[in-house]
Design a protein around this motif. Structure first.
Motif, short mmCIF file in Angstrom:
data_model
loop_
_atom_site.label_atom_id
_atom_site.label_comp_id
_atom_site.label_asym_id
_atom_site.label_seq_id
_atom_site.Cartn_x
_atom_site.Cartn_y
_atom_site.Cartn_z
N GLU A 176 0.88 -1.26 0.13
CA GLU A 176 -0.02 -0.04 0.09
C GLU A 176 0.84 1.34 0.01
OE1 GLU A 176 -4.28 0.63 2.06
OE2 GLU A 176 -2.68 -0.30 3.31
N LEU A 177 0.48 2.23 -0.72
CA LEU A 177 1.35 3.67 -0.83
C LEU A 177 0.56 4.40 0.31
CD1 LEU A 177 2.97 5.44 -2.06
CD2 LEU A 177 1.06 6.10 -3.57
N MET A 178 1.45 4.83 1.17
CA MET A 178 1.26 5.57 2.29
C MET A 178 2.18 7.06 2.12
SD MET A 178 -0.47 3.51 4.28
CE MET A 178 -0.63 4.01 5.85
N LEU A 179 1.34 8.09 2.25
CA LEU A 179 2.12 9.46 2.20
C LEU A 179 2.11 10.12 3.52
CD1 LEU A 179 -0.38 10.73 -0.89
CD2 LEU A 179 2.05 9.87 -1.15
N LYS A 180 3.21 10.74 3.75
CA LYS A 180 3.69 11.57 4.78
C LYS A 180 2.54 12.55 5.11
CE LYS A 180 6.97 12.54 7.91
NZ LYS A 180 7.71 11.69 8.57
N GLY A 181 2.07 12.68 6.30
CA GLY A 181 1.31 13.81 6.87
C GLY A 181 1.72 14.28 8.26
N ASP A 182 0.74 15.29 8.58
CA ASP A 182 0.92 15.76 9.90
C ASP A 182 -0.51 16.48 10.38
OD1 ASP A 182 0.82 18.21 8.63
OD2 ASP A 182 3.12 18.53 9.01
N ASP A 183 -0.24 16.99 11.45
CA ASP A 183 -1.61 17.78 11.81
C ASP A 183 -2.34 18.79 10.94
OD1 ASP A 183 -1.76 16.35 14.06
OD2 ASP A 183 -0.78 17.80 15.46
N GLU A 184 -1.43 19.32 10.27
CA GLU A 184 -1.74 20.47 9.08
C GLU A 184 -2.49 19.90 8.13
OE1 GLU A 184 0.75 23.75 6.70
OE2 GLU A 184 1.46 23.35 8.62
N ILE A 185 -2.17 18.79 7.65
CA ILE A 185 -3.06 18.18 6.42
C ILE A 185 -3.78 16.83 6.74
CG2 ILE A 185 -1.59 19.28 4.78
CD1 ILE A 185 -0.12 16.34 4.48
N ALA A 186 -4.14 16.53 7.90
CA ALA A 186 -4.49 15.10 8.34
C ALA A 186 -5.93 15.21 7.80
CB ALA A 186 -4.47 14.84 9.92
N ALA A 187 -6.78 16.36 8.05
CA ALA A 187 -8.38 16.46 7.72
C ALA A 187 -8.27 16.28 6.00
CB ALA A 187 -8.66 17.88 8.37
N GLU A 188 -7.24 16.73 5.45
CA GLU A 188 -7.42 16.59 3.98
C GLU A 188 -7.53 15.29 3.66
OE1 GLU A 188 -5.26 19.80 1.43
OE2 GLU A 188 -4.76 20.49 3.31
N TYR A 189 -6.35 14.25 4.32
CA TYR A 189 -6.24 13.22 3.79
C TYR A 189 -7.52 12.33 4.18
CZ TYR A 189 -1.39 13.17 3.21
OH TYR A 189 0.06 13.23 2.49
N GLU A 190 -7.98 12.66 5.39
CA GLU A 190 -9.16 12.01 5.92
C GLU A 190 -10.39 12.25 4.81
OE1 GLU A 190 -9.50 13.06 9.90
OE2 GLU A 190 -7.70 11.79 10.39
N ALA A 191 -10.34 13.63 4.56
CA ALA A 191 -11.73 13.91 3.69
C ALA A 191 -11.44 13.05 2.40
CB ALA A 191 -11.73 15.34 3.21
N ALA A 192 -10.28 12.85 1.88
CA ALA A 192 -10.17 12.24 0.56
C ALA A 192 -10.28 10.66 0.61
CB ALA A 192 -8.83 12.71 0.00
N GLY A 193 -10.61 10.16 1.85
CA GLY A 193 -10.69 8.72 2.04
C GLY A 193 -9.41 8.13 2.55
N GLY A 194 -8.33 8.66 3.05
CA GLY A 194 -7.00 8.13 3.42
C GLY A 194 -7.25 7.69 4.79
N ARG A 195 -6.69 6.80 5.08
CA ARG A 195 -6.67 5.99 6.70
C ARG A 195 -5.30 6.52 7.11
NH1 ARG A 195 -7.38 1.94 3.44
NH2 ARG A 195 -5.74 0.94 4.29
N HIS A 196 -5.44 6.62 8.31
CA HIS A 196 -4.17 6.96 9.12
C HIS A 196 -3.39 5.64 9.48
CE1 HIS A 196 -2.56 9.70 12.69
NE2 HIS A 196 -1.47 9.28 11.80
N TRP A 197 -2.16 5.55 9.54
CA TRP A 197 -1.47 4.32 9.78
C TRP A 197 -1.18 4.10 11.21
CZ3 TRP A 197 4.40 3.59 8.93
CH2 TRP A 197 4.90 2.32 9.27
N THR A 198 -2.00 3.16 11.61
CA THR A 198 -1.67 2.91 13.15
C THR A 198 -1.33 1.56 13.41
OG1 THR A 198 -3.95 2.33 13.60
CG2 THR A 198 -3.16 4.67 14.03
N TYR A 199 -0.62 1.15 14.78
CA TYR A 199 -0.47 -0.19 14.89
C TYR A 199 -0.55 -0.43 16.07
CZ TYR A 199 4.18 0.95 16.31
OH TYR A 199 5.11 1.50 17.01
#
Length: 107
Positions: free
Chosen positions: A41-64
């Motif tokens: 899976e392709l994962m893109l770097k993010g932070d608090d500044e753009i997290a909402a944009e990823y989520e709005a586009a359907g991106g899932r935050h990587w957690t373990y």
């Protein structure tokens, strides 16, 4: 995903280098890591500044789950929006955002 496909995806950002890491690949632009291939899976770097944009586009935050401590750990990566995987112009926009997040994380 093979290296040639990765380079095609990020052609609009500019030259990228690809390094094997863990069970995947790290993708760098100008020496800054901005993306990973993890478990195919392709994962893109993010932070608090753009997290909402990823989520709005359907991106899932990587957690373990950290088994040693029994808690969930969030990493600074989100899945790439599906629509960007087939649209070079859209991927270029996301790649720039991910690269900028990578630059911010180095400060």
């Amino acid at each position: 995903m093979d290296d040639e496909r990765i380079r095609e995806l990020f052609d609009g950002l500019g030259p990228v280098s690809i390094r094997r890491m863990f069970s995947g690949k790290g993708i760098y632009h100008n020496g800054v890591i901005f993306a990973l291939i993890l478990r195919g899976e392709l994962m893109l770097k993010g932070d608090d500044e753009i997290a909402a944009e990823y989520e709005a586009a359907g991106g899932r935050h990587w957690t373990y789950v950290n088994k040693r401590h029994g808690r969930e750990v969030a990493m600074p990566y989100w899945t790439a929006p599906e629509s960007a995987l087939d649209d070079p112009d859209e991927m270029t926009l996301w790649a720039r955002k991910a690269y900028e997040a990578g630059l911010r994380s180095e400060k």
